[in-house]
Write a protein that holds these residues in place. Structure first.
Motif, short mmCIF file in Angstrom:
data_model
loop_
_atom_site.label_atom_id
_atom_site.label_comp_id
_atom_site.label_asym_id
_atom_site.label_seq_id
_atom_site.Cartn_x
_atom_site.Cartn_y
_atom_site.Cartn_z
N GLN A 9 3.03 29.96 -7.29
CA GLN A 9 1.54 30.35 -6.28
C GLN A 9 0.90 28.72 -5.71
N ARG A 10 1.66 27.92 -6.44
CA ARG A 10 1.50 26.72 -5.57
C ARG A 10 2.42 25.84 -4.98
N PRO A 11 2.25 25.22 -3.23
CA PRO A 11 3.51 24.49 -3.01
C PRO A 11 3.89 23.40 -4.11
N ARG A 12 5.45 23.50 -2.89
CA ARG A 12 6.06 22.57 -4.10
C ARG A 12 5.80 21.11 -4.18
N SER A 13 5.35 20.26 -3.12
CA SER A 13 4.71 19.17 -2.55
C SER A 13 3.59 19.14 -2.24
N LEU A 14 3.19 18.09 -2.40
CA LEU A 14 1.82 17.58 -1.59
C LEU A 14 2.07 16.13 -0.91
N LEU A 15 1.34 16.19 0.43
CA LEU A 15 1.94 14.81 1.01
C LEU A 15 0.54 13.96 1.70
N ALA A 16 0.71 12.77 1.00
CA ALA A 16 -0.68 12.24 0.86
C ALA A 16 -0.35 10.44 1.73
N ASP A 17 -1.80 9.74 2.17
CA ASP A 17 -1.63 9.02 2.59
C ASP A 17 -1.95 7.60 1.32
N ARG A 18 -1.80 6.57 1.91
CA ARG A 18 -2.23 5.61 0.67
C ARG A 18 -3.87 5.59 0.12
N GLY A 19 -4.47 6.71 0.43
CA GLY A 19 -5.96 6.93 0.07
C GLY A 19 -6.33 7.86 -0.27
N TYR A 20 -5.21 7.95 -1.00
CA TYR A 20 -5.05 9.17 -1.97
C TYR A 20 -4.38 8.21 -2.88
N ASP A 21 -3.20 7.21 -3.41
CA ASP A 21 -2.94 6.41 -4.24
C ASP A 21 -3.50 6.21 -5.50
N HIS A 22 -3.95 7.15 -6.48
CA HIS A 22 -4.76 6.62 -7.82
C HIS A 22 -3.95 8.05 -8.90
N ASP A 23 -3.60 7.09 -9.41
CA ASP A 23 -2.96 7.87 -11.58
C ASP A 23 -3.30 8.67 -11.35
N LYS A 24 -4.26 8.44 -12.07
CA LYS A 24 -5.55 9.38 -12.19
C LYS A 24 -4.80 11.04 -11.87
N TYR A 25 -4.68 10.80 -10.19
CA TYR A 25 -5.00 12.11 -9.32
C TYR A 25 -3.31 12.48 -9.30
N ARG A 26 -2.42 11.34 -9.09
CA ARG A 26 -1.18 11.54 -9.48
C ARG A 26 -0.77 12.71 -10.73
N ARG A 27 -1.46 11.94 -11.80
CA ARG A 27 -1.27 13.40 -13.12
C ARG A 27 -1.76 14.09 -12.84
N LEU A 28 -3.28 14.95 -13.00
CA LEU A 28 -3.35 16.11 -12.15
C LEU A 28 -3.35 16.55 -11.01
N VAL A 29 -2.53 16.30 -10.27
CA VAL A 29 -1.74 17.00 -8.63
C VAL A 29 -0.58 17.74 -10.26
N TRP A 30 0.93 16.92 -10.35
CA TRP A 30 1.79 17.00 -11.20
C TRP A 30 1.37 17.97 -12.18
N SER A 31 0.23 18.02 -12.71
CA SER A 31 -0.40 18.86 -13.75
C SER A 31 -0.39 20.19 -13.24
N ARG A 32 -0.42 20.04 -12.14
CA ARG A 32 -0.72 21.70 -11.35
C ARG A 32 0.36 22.36 -10.76
N GLY A 33 1.62 21.60 -11.35
CA GLY A 33 3.02 22.08 -11.04
C GLY A 33 3.16 21.81 -9.34
N ILE A 34 2.35 20.79 -8.88
CA ILE A 34 2.98 20.67 -7.85
C ILE A 34 3.64 18.35 -7.41
N LYS A 35 4.49 18.33 -6.55
CA LYS A 35 5.46 16.94 -7.08
C LYS A 35 4.29 16.32 -5.89
N PRO A 36 3.60 15.37 -5.97
CA PRO A 36 2.26 14.21 -4.84
C PRO A 36 3.24 13.04 -4.79
N ILE A 37 4.33 13.16 -2.75
CA ILE A 37 4.60 12.59 -2.20
C ILE A 37 3.21 11.96 -1.59
N ILE A 38 2.88 10.31 -2.73
CA ILE A 38 2.10 9.63 -2.04
C ILE A 38 2.34 8.65 -1.85
#
Length: 129
Positions: A37-66
């Motif tokens: 239902q969702r992509p395997r991973s999310l590619l983002a730059d340093r502007g998205y580097d925050h542990d809170k958002y990493r956890r929320l992305v992981w909880s959706r089943g998406i691997k954050p590559i930030i």
């Protein structure tokens, strides 16, 4: 290929729109069987580097590559980020999107949707020729 988009004010921080944008991504097709239902991973730059958002992305089943802040720029993300920058360039080739003479948001969002459809159409056209 643009999967989803949002329209926000220029003074909004991008990371505040991350989860809304992820929720707008339609189901991703893949191999036969149980569909993802969702992509395997999310590619983002340093502007998205925050542990809170990493956890929320992981909880959706998406691997954050930030990329992490305060680290060297040799992380290798630039190899893959050019796809995003290229898509922005394709959108800015539409003069109406680049200059934005419209004051109404729904008009600008309509032109943005049309530009994304044209990008997808050209991608499909080249893959089937």
């Amino acid at each position: 290929m643009p999967l989803a988009w949002t329209l926000t004010a220029a003074n909004r921080n991008d990371v505040t729109q991350l989860l809304e944008l992820l929720d707008r991504v339609p189901p991703v097709r893949g191999r036969p069987g149980r569909p993802r239902q969702r992509p395997r991973s999310l590619l983002a730059d340093r502007g998205y580097d925050h542990d809170k958002y990493r956890r929320l992305v992981w909880s959706r089943g998406i691997k954050p590559i930030i990329a992490r802040r305060q680290t060297d720029h040799g992380s290798g993300l630039g190899r893959d980020r050019w796809v995003v920058e290229r898509t922005f360039a394709w959108l800015h080739n539409r003069r109406r999107l680049l200059l934005r003479p419209d004051r109404l948001d729904h008009v600008h969002e309509g032109f943005l949707a049309l530009a994304c459809c044209l990008i997808c159409w050209r991608r499909l056209e080249t893959s089937f020729s």
